[in-house]
Each structure stands twice: as structure tokens, then as C-alpha cells.
Design a protein around this motif. Structure first.
Motif, PDB file in Angstrom:
ATOM      1  N   TYR A   1       0.833  -1.202   0.000  1.00 14.64           N
ATOM      2  CA  TYR A   1       0.000   0.000   0.000  1.00 14.64           C
ATOM      3  C   TYR A   1       0.867   1.252   0.000  1.00 14.64           C
ATOM      4  O   TYR A   1       0.592   2.218  -0.734  1.00 14.64           O
ATOM      5  CB  TYR A   1      -0.919   0.021   1.230  1.00 14.64           C
TER       6      TYR A   1
ATOM      7  N   TYR B   1      -5.193  -2.822   1.811  1.00 11.63           N
ATOM      8  CA  TYR B   1      -6.385  -2.013   1.599  1.00 11.63           C
ATOM      9  C   TYR B   1      -6.374  -0.691   2.352  1.00 11.63           C
ATOM     10  O   TYR B   1      -7.364   0.035   2.317  1.00 11.63           O
ATOM     11  CB  TYR B   1      -7.638  -2.827   1.959  1.00 11.63           C
ATOM     12  N   GLY B   2      -5.267  -0.375   3.020  1.00  8.69           N
ATOM     13  CA  GLY B   2      -5.182   0.934   3.640  1.00  8.69           C
ATOM     14  C   GLY B   2      -4.438   0.935   4.960  1.00  8.69           C
ATOM     15  O   GLY B   2      -3.802  -0.051   5.349  1.00  8.69           O
TER      16      GLY B   2
ATOM     17  N   THR C   1     -17.550   2.765   6.996  1.00  8.69           N
ATOM     18  CA  THR C   1     -16.293   3.067   6.313  1.00  8.69           C
ATOM     19  C   THR C   1     -15.868   4.519   6.520  1.00  8.69           C
ATOM     20  O   THR C   1     -14.932   4.990   5.874  1.00  8.69           O
ATOM     21  CB  THR C   1     -16.414   2.768   4.810  1.00  8.69           C
TER      22      THR C   1
ATOM     23  N   SER D   1     -11.650   7.782   6.114  1.00 10.37           N
ATOM     24  CA  SER D   1     -12.589   6.922   5.403  1.00 10.37           C
ATOM     25  C   SER D   1     -11.787   5.880   4.634  1.00 10.37           C
ATOM     26  O   SER D   1     -10.569   5.972   4.513  1.00 10.37           O
ATOM     27  CB  SER D   1     -13.470   7.733   4.450  1.00 10.37           C
ATOM     28  N   GLY D   2     -12.470   4.900   4.125  1.00 10.72           N
ATOM     29  CA  GLY D   2     -11.794   3.855   3.365  1.00 10.72           C
ATOM     30  C   GLY D   2     -12.789   2.973   2.655  1.00 10.72           C
ATOM     31  O   GLY D   2     -13.989   3.257   2.618  1.00 10.72           O
ATOM     32  N   ARG D   3     -12.288   1.870   2.140  1.00  9.43           N
ATOM     33  CA  ARG D   3     -13.139   0.948   1.380  1.00  9.43           C
ATOM     34  C   ARG D   3     -13.556  -0.272   2.186  1.00  9.43           C
ATOM     35  O   ARG D   3     -14.371  -1.073   1.729  1.00  9.43           O
ATOM     36  CB  ARG D   3     -12.390   0.494   0.125  1.00  9.43           C
TER      37      ARG D   3
ATOM     38  N   HIS E   1      -5.984   9.317   2.350  1.00 10.99           N
ATOM     39  CA  HIS E   1      -5.622   7.903   2.270  1.00 10.99           C
ATOM     40  C   HIS E   1      -6.837   7.016   2.523  1.00 10.99           C
ATOM     41  O   HIS E   1      -7.810   7.427   3.169  1.00 10.99           O
ATOM     42  CB  HIS E   1      -4.552   7.571   3.322  1.00 10.99           C
ATOM     43  N   ASP E   2      -6.754   5.783   1.992  1.00 10.74           N
ATOM     44  CA  ASP E   2      -7.715   4.756   2.378  1.00 10.74           C
ATOM     45  C   ASP E   2      -7.329   4.258   3.774  1.00 10.74           C
ATOM     46  O   ASP E   2      -6.160   3.958   4.030  1.00 10.74           O
ATOM     47  CB  ASP E   2      -7.689   3.574   1.412  1.00 10.74           C
ATOM     48  N   CYS E   3      -8.306   4.175   4.653  1.00 14.13           N
ATOM     49  CA  CYS E   3      -8.067   3.651   5.995  1.00 14.13           C
ATOM     50  C   CYS E   3      -8.946   2.431   6.232  1.00 14.13           C
ATOM     51  O   CYS E   3     -10.087   2.379   5.772  1.00 14.13           O
ATOM     52  CB  CYS E   3      -8.353   4.722   7.055  1.00 14.13           C
TER      53      CYS E   3
END
Length: 304
Positions: free
Chosen positions: A171, A233-234, A196, A214-216, A187-189
Motif C-alpha cells: 500500500y 487495503y489501507g 467506512t 474513510s476507506g473501502r 488515504h484509504d483507511c
């Protein structure tokens, strides 16, 4: 004449929250529980419980009577158990609740210590991320962290725990590393929770900062959060000891090294209405010794 058994049944109804749950704990029919409560109310001349088709709650008189009578019940239970302690070694079944992924080797080592030292003991371990009603579910003790909201529980603090920010090398190669907490918004977290989107409170050189992230991917179970972070994924907030194991083997890297979450308390909790049975008391002491001896660090606890 007041029947002490009726007072005990009334206390169990208050603690369990319903006639049905109290009947299950006491091993008697629900109709018997209801009849004994009605007899107690007639003897006292006051209504103790407010009953509806959907709920049950103590009246003002009921709350006062529970607070006063439960102290007397604890004294009697304590006297009986102390006599039993003097005659026998700890024995019986202890029911423990802990979050999924809790404690690495710490919890299992404490349990194995108990089983080896006391051959007449049995352990039933229930792993769940839900905060169960201990009385209703027949649980003797539970491990919890953070702010304890249930005032009917007695808590013993065993230590403290905090989390650090981590991400996989994959990542970071793809997205770069944040230089300061404010960069996390880009950033994705990977979020420990049910949404999310979240707000993370971090503690660093300039004190505490709150940042919206925020993230996926989000999960209310720490094993899933760790797996998502390792898969790239983060950025995730992970228990310090757990994260260190993955950092050492190269699957994760620390980010924002100077920042952690504020330290939170690690507690063992049990119902306040009960004098601690010898086996429960013994296990708590074994767990505390395991922790203090370094067999497990409080930072290892993977708790949402």
C-alpha cells in the motif's frame, strides 16, 4: 414473614432484566418467579416492578429495595463462599467472555495455568465482540477495554493498551506514507467499526488530534481489520503488540511513528451482586500474574 429466597429471586430479576432470563439462571419456571415476586410485593405492601407486555423495570421503591437488600445478599453469599474456600481447593466451571482474537497467547496461557494447577476446574470460553449481559448469559467474568458503561459490574484494571498506525509495504509503495495526521484524509483507511467513515483520535508530540478518515473496508472484528491492512487495503489502527509481530516479519510498516491512540484501560469485569467464587478469584490472580510477568503484554490485546 419475609422469605429470604424471595428477596434473592427479586435481585436476580433486576440483574437479568426479565422474568424469563432470571428463571433460566435460577433453574425454575417463569411462573414460579412471577409468583414469588408477587408474594414479596404483598408482604412489603409496595409495588417493586413495573410490568408491561414488552418490558419490565423497577419502580422507585424497587430500585431502593434492590440497592439495600442486594448488599445483605452479598454479605450472606460471601460468608457461605468463604466457608467453602476454607474447606476445599478451587473447583467447578468458570465461564469467561472475551473479544474474538483476544490476547494472543496471554489468555490461553492463563487458562492452561488454571487447568494444570487445579485438576477439578473446567473452563468455558466464549469469544465474541458483543458486550454481553454477564448475568443473563451466565458468565462469571469478561475482559474489556476502554470506558466501562455498565455500573452494575465491578472492574479490576489489569493494565493499559494503545494502538499504532500501520500499512502494508504494497500500500505504501502505491500510495505513499502520510507525513502528519491531516494527510490521513487523502488515504484509504481500514476502520475497526461498522462504517467506512470514522473519526480517529491520535496522541502525538503536540497533544491530541482528531482526524476524519474513510476507506473501502470496515469490520467490527480485529482479525478482519488486520487481514485487510496486510492485504494492502489501507492504513489501520492496530494493537501495538499485534502490529509489532507483523512489522517484524515485514508484512506491515509503521506510519506516523510519533502518533498512537491514547492509552485505554484493560479490565476484567464481573457482576457486582456476586461474591467472587474461589475459582474466579484464582483465575483473575493467575491472569494478572501472567500479564505482569510479561508472558503477555496488555498491548497484545486485539480488541475493537
Amino acid at each position: 414473614m419475609l422469605d429470604l429466597n424471595d428477596i434473592m429471586i427479586f435481585a436476580r430479576v433486576i440483574e437479568a432484566g426479565s422474568f424469563t432470563a432470571a428463571a433460566r439462571l435460577l433453574g425454575m419456571p417463569k411462573t414460579t418467579v412471577s409468583r414469588r415476586i408477587a408474594a414479596l410485593e404483598r408482604e412489603l405492601g409496595v409495588r417493586l416492578l413495573q410490568r408491561t407486555t414488552r418490558s419490565l423495570s423497577p419502580t422507585a421503591s424497587g430500585r431502593l429495595y434492590y440497592e439495600e437488600s442486594s448488599q445483605a445478599l452479598r454479605t450472606i453469599e460471601g460468608a457461605n463462599l468463604r466457608l467453602a474456600e476454607a474447606r476445599t481447593e478451587p473447583a467447578g466451571t468458570i465461564r469467561i467472555s472475551a473479544p474474538v482474537g483476544f490476547g494472543g497467547h496471554f489468555l490461553q496461557d492463563a487458562i492452561f495455568d488454571l487447568l494444570v494447577t487445579y485438576p477439578k476446574s473446567r473452563v468455558e470460553l466464549r469469544l465474541t465482540d458483543d458486550r454481553l449481559n454477564l448475568v443473563e448469559n451466565g458468565i462469571d467474568l469478561a475482559f474489556r477495554t476502554g470506558i466501562l458503561e455498565d455500573s452494575t459490574l465491578i472492574a479490576r484494571k489489569l493494565g493499559s493498551t494503545h494502538r499504532v498506525l500501520c500499512a502494508s509495504p504494497h500500500y505504501l509503495a502505491r500510495c505513499g506514507a502520510p507525513d502528519r495526521p491531516a494527510d490521513l484524509v487523502r488515504h484509504d483507511c481500514v476502520i475497526a467499526g461498522q462504517s467506512t467513515h470514522a473519526q480517529w483520535l491520535l496522541e502525538g508530540p503536540e497533544g491530541q488530534e482528531t482526524v476524519t478518515v474513510s476507506g473501502r473496508f470496515a469490520a467490527n472484528e480485529m482479525q478482519a481489520v488486520m487481514a485487510a491492512a496486510i492485504a494492502g487495503y489501507g492504513i489501520a489502527r492496530l494493537p501495538h503488540g499485534v502490529a509489532n509481530a507483523f512489522i517484524r516479519d515485514g508484512r506491515l510498516c509503521r506510519v506516523l511513528d510519533g502518533y498512537t491512540t491514547p492509552a485505554g484501560g484493560l479490565y476484567v469485569v464481573y457482576p457486582s451482586s456476586r461474591h467472587l467464587p474461589p475459582l474466579v478469584k484464582t483465575f483473575i490472580e493467575l491472569a494478572a500474574r501472567r500479564l505482569n510477568a510479561g508472558a503477555g503484554s496488555s498491548d497484545d490485546f486485539a480488541i475493537i
